[in-house]
Scaffold this motif. Structure first.
Motif, PDB file in Angstrom:
ATOM      1  N   THR A  43     -12.572 -52.794  35.872  1.00 47.67           N
ATOM      2  CA  THR A  43     -12.613 -52.433  37.301  1.00 47.67           C
ATOM      3  C   THR A  43     -13.452 -53.421  38.110  1.00 47.67           C
ATOM      4  OG1 THR A  43     -14.564 -50.997  37.081  1.00 47.67           O
ATOM      5  CG2 THR A  43     -12.400 -49.987  36.687  1.00 47.67           C
ATOM      6  N   GLY A  44     -13.916 -54.490  37.466  1.00 46.84           N
ATOM      7  CA  GLY A  44     -14.704 -55.492  38.176  1.00 46.84           C
ATOM      8  C   GLY A  44     -16.198 -55.358  37.980  1.00 46.84           C
ATOM      9  N   LYS A  45     -16.630 -54.448  37.123  1.00 45.27           N
ATOM     10  CA  LYS A  45     -18.056 -54.269  36.870  1.00 45.27           C
ATOM     11  C   LYS A  45     -18.580 -55.379  35.953  1.00 45.27           C
ATOM     12  CE  LYS A  45     -18.397 -50.027  38.739  1.00 45.27           C
ATOM     13  NZ  LYS A  45     -19.308 -49.682  39.851  1.00 45.27           N
ATOM     14  N   TYR A  46     -19.904 -55.580  36.006  1.00 44.38           N
ATOM     15  CA  TYR A  46     -20.569 -56.453  35.038  1.00 44.38           C
ATOM     16  C   TYR A  46     -21.277 -55.519  34.065  1.00 44.38           C
ATOM     17  CZ  TYR A  46     -23.314 -60.432  33.266  1.00 44.38           C
ATOM     18  OH  TYR A  46     -23.870 -61.415  32.478  1.00 44.38           O
ATOM     19  N   VAL A  47     -20.692 -55.366  32.887  1.00 47.81           N
ATOM     20  CA  VAL A  47     -21.136 -54.366  31.930  1.00 47.81           C
ATOM     21  C   VAL A  47     -21.913 -55.030  30.794  1.00 47.81           C
ATOM     22  CG1 VAL A  47     -20.418 -52.517  30.366  1.00 47.81           C
ATOM     23  CG2 VAL A  47     -19.118 -52.960  32.467  1.00 47.81           C
ATOM     24  N   ALA A  48     -23.055 -54.464  30.467  1.00 45.56           N
ATOM     25  CA  ALA A  48     -23.816 -54.912  29.304  1.00 45.56           C
ATOM     26  C   ALA A  48     -23.789 -53.804  28.262  1.00 45.56           C
ATOM     27  CB  ALA A  48     -25.252 -55.246  29.689  1.00 45.56           C
ATOM     28  N   VAL A  49     -23.218 -54.105  27.108  1.00 46.06           N
ATOM     29  CA  VAL A  49     -23.255 -53.183  25.976  1.00 46.06           C
ATOM     30  C   VAL A  49     -24.516 -53.494  25.196  1.00 46.06           C
ATOM     31  CG1 VAL A  49     -22.114 -52.406  23.879  1.00 46.06           C
ATOM     32  CG2 VAL A  49     -20.753 -53.040  25.874  1.00 46.06           C
ATOM     33  N   VAL A  50     -25.403 -52.515  25.084  1.00 49.69           N
ATOM     34  CA  VAL A  50     -26.739 -52.755  24.545  1.00 49.69           C
ATOM     35  C   VAL A  50     -26.819 -52.320  23.086  1.00 49.69           C
ATOM     36  CG1 VAL A  50     -29.198 -52.272  24.833  1.00 49.69           C
ATOM     37  CG2 VAL A  50     -27.718 -52.425  26.847  1.00 49.69           C
ATOM     38  N   SER A  51     -27.162 -53.276  22.229  1.00 51.36           N
ATOM     39  CA  SER A  51     -27.458 -52.991  20.829  1.00 51.36           C
ATOM     40  C   SER A  51     -28.907 -53.368  20.565  1.00 51.36           C
ATOM     41  CB  SER A  51     -26.560 -53.813  19.895  1.00 51.36           C
ATOM     42  OG  SER A  51     -25.216 -53.413  19.958  1.00 51.36           O
ATOM     43  N   SER A  52     -29.479 -52.794  19.522  1.00 51.49           N
ATOM     44  CA  SER A  52     -30.763 -53.318  19.071  1.00 51.49           C
ATOM     45  C   SER A  52     -30.473 -54.465  18.108  1.00 51.49           C
ATOM     46  CB  SER A  52     -31.586 -52.220  18.393  1.00 51.49           C
ATOM     47  OG  SER A  52     -30.948 -51.815  17.192  1.00 51.49           O
ATOM     48  N   GLY A  53     -31.499 -55.178  17.698  1.00 49.97           N
ATOM     49  CA  GLY A  53     -31.285 -56.279  16.765  1.00 49.97           C
ATOM     50  C   GLY A  53     -30.331 -57.312  17.326  1.00 49.97           C
ATOM     51  N   ASP A  54     -29.428 -57.785  16.483  1.00 43.13           N
ATOM     52  CA  ASP A  54     -28.381 -58.715  16.904  1.00 43.13           C
ATOM     53  C   ASP A  54     -27.077 -57.938  17.012  1.00 43.13           C
ATOM     54  OD1 ASP A  54     -27.579 -61.955  16.755  1.00 43.13           O
ATOM     55  OD2 ASP A  54     -25.981 -60.565  16.208  1.00 43.13           O
ATOM     56  N   PRO A  55     -26.354 -58.073  18.152  1.00 45.37           N
ATOM     57  CA  PRO A  55     -25.162 -57.239  18.349  1.00 45.37           C
ATOM     58  C   PRO A  55     -24.017 -57.564  17.412  1.00 45.37           C
ATOM     59  CG  PRO A  55     -25.279 -58.921  20.043  1.00 45.37           C
ATOM     60  CD  PRO A  55     -26.577 -58.995  19.282  1.00 45.37           C
ATOM     61  N   GLY A  56     -24.082 -58.716  16.752  1.00 43.52           N
ATOM     62  CA  GLY A  56     -23.009 -59.094  15.836  1.00 43.52           C
ATOM     63  C   GLY A  56     -23.270 -58.721  14.398  1.00 43.52           C
ATOM     64  N   ILE A  57     -24.409 -58.070  14.130  1.00 39.18           N
ATOM     65  CA  ILE A  57     -24.754 -57.678  12.757  1.00 39.18           C
ATOM     66  C   ILE A  57     -24.809 -56.155  12.684  1.00 39.18           C
ATOM     67  CG2 ILE A  57     -26.487 -57.835  10.925  1.00 39.18           C
ATOM     68  CD1 ILE A  57     -27.335 -60.517  12.067  1.00 39.18           C
ATOM     69  N   TYR A  58     -23.774 -55.551  12.114  1.00 38.49           N
ATOM     70  CA  TYR A  58     -23.666 -54.094  12.011  1.00 38.49           C
ATOM     71  C   TYR A  58     -23.862 -53.416  13.359  1.00 38.49           C
ATOM     72  CZ  TYR A  58     -24.340 -55.182   7.069  1.00 38.49           C
ATOM     73  OH  TYR A  58     -24.232 -55.716   5.818  1.00 38.49           O
ATOM     74  N   ALA A  59     -23.297 -53.987  14.403  1.00 40.92           N
ATOM     75  CA  ALA A  59     -23.549 -53.442  15.740  1.00 40.92           C
ATOM     76  C   ALA A  59     -22.304 -53.542  16.611  1.00 40.92           C
ATOM     77  CB  ALA A  59     -24.751 -54.154  16.370  1.00 40.92           C
ATOM     78  N   MET A  60     -22.514 -53.513  17.942  1.00 45.83           N
ATOM     79  CA  MET A  60     -21.423 -53.249  18.869  1.00 45.83           C
ATOM     80  C   MET A  60     -20.462 -54.410  19.108  1.00 45.83           C
ATOM     81  SD  MET A  60     -21.206 -50.161  19.754  1.00 45.83           S
ATOM     82  CE  MET A  60     -20.010 -50.431  21.057  1.00 45.83           C
ATOM     83  N   ALA A  61     -20.833 -55.633  18.785  1.00 48.64           N
ATOM     84  CA  ALA A  61     -19.909 -56.737  19.027  1.00 48.64           C
ATOM     85  C   ALA A  61     -18.627 -56.550  18.219  1.00 48.64           C
ATOM     86  CB  ALA A  61     -20.573 -58.073  18.694  1.00 48.64           C
ATOM     87  N   ALA A  62     -18.773 -56.203  16.951  1.00 46.53           N
ATOM     88  CA  ALA A  62     -17.592 -55.997  16.109  1.00 46.53           C
ATOM     89  C   ALA A  62     -16.756 -54.821  16.615  1.00 46.53           C
ATOM     90  CB  ALA A  62     -18.015 -55.762  14.665  1.00 46.53           C
TER      91      ALA A  62
ATOM     92  N   GLU B 157     -12.935 -55.044  17.698  1.00 48.04           N
ATOM     93  CA  GLU B 157     -12.021 -54.184  16.944  1.00 48.04           C
ATOM     94  C   GLU B 157     -11.110 -53.400  17.889  1.00 48.04           C
ATOM     95  OE1 GLU B 157     -12.248 -50.212  14.070  1.00 48.04           O
ATOM     96  OE2 GLU B 157     -13.977 -51.576  14.173  1.00 48.04           O
ATOM     97  N   VAL B 158     -11.693 -52.860  18.960  1.00 52.81           N
ATOM     98  CA  VAL B 158     -10.897 -52.130  19.943  1.00 52.81           C
ATOM     99  C   VAL B 158      -9.911 -53.078  20.637  1.00 52.81           C
ATOM    100  CG1 VAL B 158     -10.992 -50.855  22.126  1.00 52.81           C
ATOM    101  CG2 VAL B 158     -12.620 -50.335  20.307  1.00 52.81           C
ATOM    102  N   LEU B 159     -10.375 -54.260  20.990  1.00 53.96           N
ATOM    103  CA  LEU B 159      -9.489 -55.253  21.615  1.00 53.96           C
ATOM    104  C   LEU B 159      -8.307 -55.588  20.721  1.00 53.96           C
ATOM    105  CD1 LEU B 159     -11.798 -57.966  23.242  1.00 53.96           C
ATOM    106  CD2 LEU B 159     -10.059 -56.616  24.402  1.00 53.96           C
TER     107      LEU B 159
END
Length: 565
Positions: free
Chosen positions: A384-403, A407-409
């Motif tokens: 919708t045009g928002k600037y969204v930050a998905v917040v993870s602790s640690g590194d987002p690519g290690i057992y976190a939200m980047a994957a 995956e959804v994409l």
């Protein structure tokens, strides 16, 4: 007009309150504070001179809450071209005075007036033209560009000497000023979208009134520039690049906007023509400029266009890692993203770790196990045009939200998500923090294994533990124990003991970077479910990992870089 967010520089804690008051009208401004004398600032510095000169050289507006003299002396060696220098202001520690020092061509007086208004004082403006005519000819407001600033000095001198000026074109900021406007004036101010010849007797301002609409990604900068030349229109009058959302991801559109120094805005209606987009951007009174293609259209509005009120921006989705917990472990890049974002998505505990950087943002909290739903929500918001930050602790690519996002994409693609700009910003991982807290147990080859069997079967986890143990990797274990899972850690220990001696060092890092942090070193045969939980990361050394008993009673752990043969 100030286009770069300012730096507010303070030398003592007493100035922080005034600084925050000033920053309330300057979205994105950063607070710089002298280390050891300030707290709760965005950036700590130890060398005032170096910091100030770096900011000035980078073109960052500087608001120093200190004596004017210290700012002048510090920057004296860098002052050479007033057309390039950013605004520099001095503000009294108690907020009683606002003094613009440098940046007359960059909007310093306007910035001083804004700051003075919020502090309820009067700006100490000494520029004769500003005082006499109540307008800054050298620094026009948003929506106007001075085409011939080199001629302005002579022009203003003549004005101050008593010459009158005739105004050609429409510009309320000029007609409402105290300029000596007369239809028979010797001097001329021309406000026009057209390319015109200018002289010392004529100032030319180009209003941002041209909308460029594109409906096909094959349209490039060269083609647009030629259309402007043919129509004898000034590139400085381009207000924005407008297009359907379906081509928002095309790099050439954004390169074109960068070349003109404008923003891109997008329309979500299907099958909308370039002409319709151009007229939508310029309003009902907009005038179309003839072009040879239906895939590009130009229109001119009667007044400057504010593109931020038209269509929507390209959505952004940043997946960030805040580090294990301590704010000092959060990268500068992540802090900048958090400041710029409009919406924050994440597990409540992780959003809380962001602290004041979440102020003013729309928070979207969810349970820690709802990764796929969270990723979907973030993508929908960004579309919708928002600037969204998905917040993870640690590194987002290690057992976190980047994957989870990718995956959804991959598995559930939606057409509207194609327009989103997606970026992953790394963070310090829990295993890095745990390793650093005791030395260097990951100093040689290592791997990471999650003991959670929610997303993969235990049989696979067993295979990986055995393979890593046999290969003699140091191993970082994530998600070792939960209320529902207790036996897996004991099973892991038993597998490891087939390949490692009982005295193999094991590091237990709990609540890293947060209140209640503990780091312990035990032997492998002491690894039982009661020593860990989901907030613990465990590092099991290789056969080469060693411990060092320090004289202060602490224990250091490291894995040598050279492997014993």
């Amino acid at each position: 007009m100030i286009k770069v967010v300012p730096a507010v520089v303070v030398l003592g804690q007493n100035s922080v309150v005034i600084a925050r008051k000033i920053m309330s009208i300057l979205p994105g401004a950063r607070l710089y504070g002298l280390a050891g004398r300030t707290s709760g600032v965005d950036v700590s510095f130890s060398n005032f001179g170096e910091t100030l000169r770096e900011l000035f050289a980078a073109g960052t507006p500087v608001i120093g809450i200190c004596a004017a003299g210290i700012l002048i002396r510090t920057l004296a060696s860098l002052i050479s071209d007033k057309r390039q220098e950013p605004p520099v202001l001095a503000v009294a520690e108690d907020g009683s005075a606002v003094v613009p020092l440098l940046g007359g061509l960059s909007g310093v007086n306007d910035l001083a007036r804004r700051i003075a208004e919020v502090l309820e004082v009067k700006a100490a403006i000494t520029t004769t033209g500003d005082i006499r005519f109540r307008t800054a000819l050298l620094s026009p407001p948003a929506g106007y560009h001075l085409a011939n600033s080199d001629d302005a000095k002579t022009f203003i001198s003549d004005l101050l000497a008593g010459a009158q000026v005739k105004l050609e074109g429409t510009a309320p900021w000029l007609s409402n000023s105290q300029l000596p406007i007369d239809t028979h004036g010797k001097l001329t101010i021309r406000v026009t979208e057209s390319l015109v010849h200018s002289t010392a007797n004529c100032l030319v301002y180009h209003p941002k009134t041209i909308a460029i609409a594109i409906t096909h990604p094959s349209i490039n900068l060269t083609r647009v520039e030629q259309i402007l030349v043919d129509a004898k229109l000034a590139p400085a009058s381009v207000a924005g690049i407008f297009a359907p959302i379906s081509i928002a991801a095309n790099p050439s559109i954004h390169a074109m906007a960068d070349a003109f120094g404008v923003v891109t805005r997008f329309f979500t209606q299907g099958n909308i023509s370039a002409q319709a987009i151009a007229l939508e951007a310029t309003g009902s009174s907009g005038k179309l400029i003839a072009t040879a293609s239906t895939e590009i259209a130009l229109a001119i509005a009667p007044q400057p266009i504010d593109p931020n009120t038209i269509g929507q921006p390209r959505g952004k989705l940043a997946i960030i890692g805040t580090g294990p917990g301590s704010a000092s472990w959060m990268s500068p890049e992540v802090k900048e993203i958090l400041k710029a974002a409009t919406d924050l998505v994440g597990y409540k505990t992780y959003l809380d770790l962001v602290g004041a950087l979440a102020d003013g943002k729309q928070r979207h909290e969810s349970d820690n196990r709802e990764e796929i739903a969270r990723a979907t929500m973030a993508l929908d918001l960004a579309a919708t045009g928002k600037y969204v930050a998905v917040v993870s602790s640690g590194d987002p690519g290690i057992y976190a939200m980047a994957a989870a996002v990718f995956e959804v994409l991959d598995r559930h693609p939606q057409p509207e998500w194609d327009s989103i700009e997606i970026y992953v910003a790394p963070g310090i991982s829990a295993m890095q923090a745990a390793a650093a807290s005791v030395g260097a147990p990951l100093g040689h080859d290592f791997c990471a294994i999650s003991l959670s069997d929610i997303l993969k079967p235990w049989s696979i986890i067993e295979q990986r533990i055995a393979a890593a143990a046999e290969a003699d990797f140091a191993i970082a274990f994530y998600n070792p124990v939960s209320k529902e899972r207790t036996w897996q850690l004991a099973a892991t220990r038993d597998i490891l003991l087939r390949y490692r001696p009982p005295e193999t060092p094991v590091v237990l890092g709990k609540n890293l970077g947060r209140p209640g942090q503990t780091v312990k070193v035990i032997n492998l045969d002491q690894l039982t479910p009661d020593v860990a939980d989901m907030r613990t990361v465990i590092i099991v050394g290789s056969s080469q990992t060693k411990t060092i008993q320090r004289s202060d009673g602490s224990i250091s752990v490291y894995t040598p870089r050279r492997y014993a043969k």
